[in-house]
Design a protein around this motif. Structure first.
Motif, mmCIF file in Angstrom:
data_model
loop_
_atom_site.group_PDB
_atom_site.id
_atom_site.type_symbol
_atom_site.label_atom_id
_atom_site.label_comp_id
_atom_site.label_asym_id
_atom_site.label_seq_id
_atom_site.Cartn_x
_atom_site.Cartn_y
_atom_site.Cartn_z
ATOM 1 N N PRO A 1 47.746 30.507 40.297
ATOM 2 C CA PRO A 1 46.335 30.690 39.315
ATOM 3 C C PRO A 1 46.749 31.503 38.258
ATOM 4 O O PRO A 1 47.236 32.345 38.081
ATOM 5 C CB PRO A 1 45.504 31.218 40.400
ATOM 6 N N PRO A 2 46.060 31.067 37.143
ATOM 7 C CA PRO A 2 46.303 31.793 35.832
ATOM 8 C C PRO A 2 45.720 33.322 35.848
ATOM 9 O O PRO A 2 44.798 33.360 36.735
ATOM 10 C CB PRO A 2 45.336 30.976 34.696
ATOM 11 N N GLY A 3 46.360 34.255 35.096
ATOM 12 C CA GLY A 3 45.664 35.665 35.220
ATOM 13 C C GLY A 3 46.058 36.099 36.628
ATOM 14 O O GLY A 3 44.929 37.049 37.042
ATOM 15 N N LEU A 4 47.256 36.230 37.049
ATOM 16 C CA LEU A 4 47.519 36.930 38.206
ATOM 17 C C LEU A 4 47.238 38.161 38.140
ATOM 18 O O LEU A 4 46.496 38.962 38.887
ATOM 19 C CB LEU A 4 48.973 36.554 38.695
ATOM 20 N N LEU A 5 47.778 39.240 37.275
ATOM 21 C CA LEU A 5 47.692 40.312 36.984
ATOM 22 C C LEU A 5 45.954 40.728 36.833
ATOM 23 O O LEU A 5 45.678 41.814 37.446
ATOM 24 C CB LEU A 5 48.350 40.939 35.795
ATOM 25 N N ARG A 6 45.292 39.951 36.322
ATOM 26 C CA ARG A 6 43.737 40.045 36.052
ATOM 27 C C ARG A 6 43.136 39.897 37.606
ATOM 28 O O ARG A 6 42.268 40.877 37.948
ATOM 29 C CB ARG A 6 43.220 39.037 35.197
ATOM 30 N N GLN A 7 43.659 38.951 38.331
ATOM 31 C CA GLN A 7 43.041 38.908 39.733
ATOM 32 C C GLN A 7 43.293 40.117 40.392
ATOM 33 O O GLN A 7 42.813 40.651 41.545
ATOM 34 C CB GLN A 7 43.558 37.744 40.289
ATOM 35 N N LEU A 8 44.478 40.536 40.451
ATOM 36 C CA LEU A 8 45.216 41.800 41.309
ATOM 37 C C LEU A 8 44.383 43.028 40.686
ATOM 38 O O LEU A 8 43.980 43.937 41.566
ATOM 39 C CB LEU A 8 46.560 41.905 40.959
ATOM 40 N N SER A 9 44.187 43.195 39.528
ATOM 41 C CA SER A 9 43.615 44.444 38.843
ATOM 42 C C SER A 9 41.851 44.146 39.333
ATOM 43 O O SER A 9 41.511 45.475 39.368
ATOM 44 C CB SER A 9 43.712 44.467 37.460
ATOM 45 N N ALA A 10 41.542 43.411 39.696
ATOM 46 C CA ALA A 10 40.126 43.201 40.062
ATOM 47 C C ALA A 10 40.049 43.622 41.539
ATOM 48 O O ALA A 10 38.810 43.996 42.223
ATOM 49 C CB ALA A 10 39.558 41.790 40.003
ATOM 50 N N ARG A 11 41.150 44.001 42.239
ATOM 51 C CA ARG A 11 41.156 44.407 43.650
ATOM 52 C C ARG A 11 41.617 46.065 43.631
ATOM 53 O O ARG A 11 42.754 46.024 43.368
ATOM 54 C CB ARG A 11 41.807 43.629 44.353
ATOM 55 N N ARG B 1 49.005 37.309 48.313
ATOM 56 C CA ARG B 1 48.890 36.183 49.027
ATOM 57 C C ARG B 1 47.294 35.660 48.395
ATOM 58 O O ARG B 1 47.231 34.314 48.284
ATOM 59 C CB ARG B 1 48.968 36.354 50.427
ATOM 60 N N ASP B 2 46.413 36.477 48.494
ATOM 61 C CA ASP B 2 45.086 36.055 48.100
ATOM 62 C C ASP B 2 45.075 35.662 46.753
ATOM 63 O O ASP B 2 43.974 34.705 46.507
ATOM 64 C CB ASP B 2 44.218 37.305 48.402
ATOM 65 N N ALA B 3 45.826 36.224 46.035
ATOM 66 C CA ALA B 3 45.723 35.737 44.477
ATOM 67 C C ALA B 3 46.226 34.478 44.311
ATOM 68 O O ALA B 3 46.013 33.598 43.302
ATOM 69 C CB ALA B 3 46.255 36.891 43.568
ATOM 70 N N ASP C 1 47.038 32.049 46.714
ATOM 71 C CA ASP C 1 46.416 30.922 47.411
ATOM 72 C C ASP C 1 44.862 31.080 47.408
ATOM 73 O O ASP C 1 44.526 31.855 48.229
ATOM 74 C CB ASP C 1 47.169 30.934 48.678
ATOM 75 N N PRO C 2 44.240 30.360 46.577
ATOM 76 C CA PRO C 2 42.614 30.458 46.571
ATOM 77 C C PRO C 2 42.115 30.256 47.803
ATOM 78 O O PRO C 2 41.093 30.684 48.137
ATOM 79 C CB PRO C 2 42.436 29.487 45.251
ATOM 80 N N ARG C 3 42.776 29.341 48.387
ATOM 81 C CA ARG C 3 42.029 28.934 50.108
ATOM 82 C C ARG C 3 42.060 30.222 50.681
ATOM 83 O O ARG C 3 41.276 30.320 51.572
ATOM 84 C CB ARG C 3 42.829 28.080 50.569
ATOM 85 N N LEU C 4 42.989 31.489 50.509
ATOM 86 C CA LEU C 4 43.121 32.371 51.480
ATOM 87 C C LEU C 4 42.147 33.745 50.926
ATOM 88 O O LEU C 4 42.365 34.775 51.129
ATOM 89 C CB LEU C 4 44.510 32.964 51.712
ATOM 90 N N SER C 5 41.660 33.177 49.633
ATOM 91 C CA SER C 5 41.076 34.712 48.951
ATOM 92 C C SER C 5 39.888 35.147 49.746
ATOM 93 O O SER C 5 39.042 34.410 50.208
ATOM 94 C CB SER C 5 40.411 33.782 47.440
#
Length: 286
Positions: A9-19, A275-277, A279-283
């Motif tokens: 998914p786009p914005g991997l770093l952004r998704q990780l930084s949200a955690r 893994r969560d970022a 694979d959205p199904r495992l988010s």
């Protein structure tokens, strides 16, 4: 023609930084790596000096921030040097086992005639407990760092191979792969361009976990006295050497134990976040 079934998914770093927990774990691991490889180069710690008079000095005494070992060596300096070897082994195992697992999994999943034999080989290897198989292989190969990396890579290769094989079995039947065959694209090109490209995400996640598993396994082997040659210090060797002084110098085990725990835990948390970022199904919340 190419296709994609598992693009990150786009914005991997952004998704990780949200955690926050994932970012905190990543920062902790990076700090450990930087400390192990930079501080000794800067001469901040005494790496090889011995002082029998100061042997087993407690932390904060006689100029030793983390104390001194049984030979009067600065425990902090030795901890950092040992960390270089432990991290190198973990990274080496992650890279080598990933390469071997990708090759084995791609071949097993793409060529039906070889699938049964290779699958049985993978299952047979995974039937053995990791530590017992590692002990056997190290006993056969010898206790050098290279041999320990090779032995642990063989142990963890089936983990990658099973993931790659399962994904390849699905992707090879998809329309874009069939279209590539119809256009005359060679099998190696299809495997690399169309199949491997679409399974990089789970491979990356599993490699992160193997990095952590390998460091923990190396520490276990060294603690049992069958790992790397004691002349090359690792955190596991430090724990093994310090256990005989646990009654009056528990810090000899405490600090390398904390280093192992922090490194492994941070890698596991980062792996979960990836893994969560990816694979959205495992988010989910980490």
């Amino acid at each position: 023609m190419s296709g994609s079934v598992s693009e990150a998914p786009p914005g991997l770093l952004r998704q990780l930084s949200a955690r926050p927990s994932v970012m905190a774990a990543l920062v902790v691991f990076l700090l450990i790596v930087l400390a192990c490889f930079l501080l000794p180069l800067l001469g901040i710690t005494d790496i090889g000096g011995m002082s029998v008079r100061n042997r087993l000095s407690a932390p904060g005494t006689n100029g030793y921030a983390f104390g001194a070992d049984a030979f009067g060596r600065d425990l902090l300096g030795r901890l950092l040097v040992a960390g270089q070897a432990s991290l190198a082994i973990g990274l080496g195992v992650a890279i080598l086992s990933t390469l071997l697992g990708v090759i084995l999994g791609l071949v097993a999943g793409f060529f039906r005639k070889l699938d049964t034999a290779l699958s049985r080989l993978i299952d047979a290897m995974m039937a053995f407990p990791d530590i017992l198989l590692a002990l056997s292989l190290v006993a056969i190969f010898g206790g050098t760092m290279g041999n320990v990396i090779l032995a642990l890579s063989i142990v963890y290769t089936p983990r990658i191979a099973r993931i790659v094989r399962a994904s390849t079995l699905v992707i090879r039947e998809l329309p874009f792969v069939e279209a590539a065959r119809a256009l005359g694209t060679g099998t190696p090109a299809i495997m690399l361009t169309h199949v491997l490209r679409n399974i990089l995400s789970p491979i990356l996640v599993q490699a992160t976990f193997i990095f952590a598993y390998a460091m923990l396994a190396e520490a276990g082997l060294s603690f049992l006295g069958v790992g790397v040659d004691p002349k090359t210090p690792t955190w596991g060797i430090m724990v093994n050497e310090g256990r005989q002084y646990i009654d009056n110098a528990f810090f000899l085990i405490l600090f390398p134990g904390i280093a192992i725990a922090l490194s492994v835990l941070s890698l596991q948390i980062v792996g979960d976040g990836l893994r969560d970022a990816l694979d959205p199904r495992l988010s989910k919340e980490t």
